[in-house]
Enzyme design. Structure first.
Site, PDB file in Angstrom:
ATOM      1  N   PRO A  11      -2.599   6.081   7.523  1.00 35.67           N
ATOM      2  CG  PRO A  11      -3.926   4.345   8.299  1.00 35.67           C
ATOM      3  CD  PRO A  11      -3.967   5.555   7.419  1.00 35.67           C
ATOM      4  NE  ARG A  19       3.712   0.136   7.381  1.00 37.53           N
ATOM      5  CZ  ARG A  19       2.639   0.358   6.630  1.00 37.53           C
ATOM      6  NH1 ARG A  19       2.622   1.370   5.783  1.00 37.53           N
ATOM      7  NH2 ARG A  19       1.602  -0.420   6.713  1.00 37.53           N
ATOM      8  CE1 TYR A  24       3.199  -0.935   2.368  1.00 37.76           C
ATOM      9  CE2 TYR A  24       4.164  -1.855   4.365  1.00 37.76           C
ATOM     10  CZ  TYR A  24       3.076  -1.676   3.535  1.00 37.76           C
ATOM     11  OH  TYR A  24       1.875  -2.232   3.853  1.00 37.76           O
ATOM     12  CG  ASN A  75      -0.810   4.928   0.198  1.00 38.56           C
ATOM     13  OD1 ASN A  75      -1.658   4.163   0.660  1.00 38.56           O
ATOM     14  ND2 ASN A  75       0.464   4.594   0.061  1.00 38.56           N
ATOM     15  CD  GLU A  99      -7.256   2.673  -4.416  1.00 38.37           C
ATOM     16  OE1 GLU A  99      -8.157   2.643  -5.301  1.00 38.37           O
ATOM     17  OE2 GLU A  99      -7.108   1.782  -3.572  1.00 38.37           O
TER      18      GLU A  99
HETATM   19  C1  DHK Z   1      -0.006   0.892   2.536  1.00 37.33           C
HETATM   20  C2  DHK Z   1      -0.489   0.342   3.676  1.00 37.33           C
HETATM   21  O1  DHK Z   1      -0.241   0.916   4.859  1.00 37.33           O
HETATM   22  C3  DHK Z   1      -1.245  -0.908   3.670  1.00 37.33           C
HETATM   23  O2  DHK Z   1      -2.155  -0.989   4.733  1.00 37.33           O
HETATM   24  C4  DHK Z   1      -1.939  -1.159   2.351  1.00 37.33           C
HETATM   25  C5  DHK Z   1      -0.392   0.385   1.203  1.00 37.33           C
HETATM   26  C6  DHK Z   1      -0.957  -0.998   1.203  1.00 37.33           C
HETATM   27  C7  DHK Z   1       0.740   0.599   0.204  1.00 37.33           C
HETATM   28  O3  DHK Z   1       1.201  -0.352  -0.416  1.00 37.33           O
HETATM   29  O4  DHK Z   1       1.161   1.752   0.019  1.00 37.33           O
HETATM   30  O5  DHK Z   1      -2.496  -2.439   2.347  1.00 37.33           O
END
Ligand code: DHK
Length: 148
Positions: A11, A19, A24, A75, A99
């Protein structure tokens, strides 16, 4: 036929690039896909790349991977921290799972420190942004004995 890996995204990862870029980064999910495909080509592995915001859809795709793919890069987004269903799906198909997380989940909120996926994954890479996907593909290629 070439061996293949399934790269599965959970998600909100469809929103990558816009985002919370401070967490990220600015790379989009199609950029990540291109990086995965390039790594696959280099290693002689076919790559199937998917994203869903729905837990059950991810469970179905993990089930369907059995017999079709040699491993899964996962992921699971926020489902990482909540989903016994995804954990059980991985145990059921007995495929090696790498992962991956873009962010370092251990530097973040306490609820992100728990991963149900880690309990059944071969290993976990986090904190290196999109490059983590490439490292995961390389790690699985090595695990399944795939030579470029
Ligand atoms: C991505 C998400 O959407 C978060 O809910 C996780 C992960 C971390 C990431 O760092 O790719 O906590």
């Amino acid at each position: 036929m070439a061996k293949s890996l399934l790269v599965l995204n959970g998600p909100n990862l469809n929103l990558l690039g816009t985002r919370q870029p401070e967490v990220y980064g600015s790379t989009t999910l199609s950029d990540v896909e291109a990086m995965c495909r390039a790594a696959g080509e280099r290693l002689g592995l076919a790559i199937e790349f998917r994203q869903s915001n729905h837990e059950g859809v991810l469970v179905d795709w993990i089930h369907q991977a059995k017999g079709r793919h040699s491993g899964i890069v996962l992921n699971a987004g926020a489902y990482t921290h909540t989903s016994i269903a995804l954990m059980d799906a991985i145990s059921s198909v007995e495929l090696p799972v790498a992962e991956v997380h873009l962010s370092n989940i251990h530097r973040r909120e306490a609820f992100r420190h728990v991963s149900y996926i880690s309990k059944v994954a071969l290993g976990m890479i986090c904190g290196f942004g999109p490059f983590g996907y490439v490292m995961s593909i390389e790690a699985l290629a090595d695990h399944i004995g795939q030579k470029s």
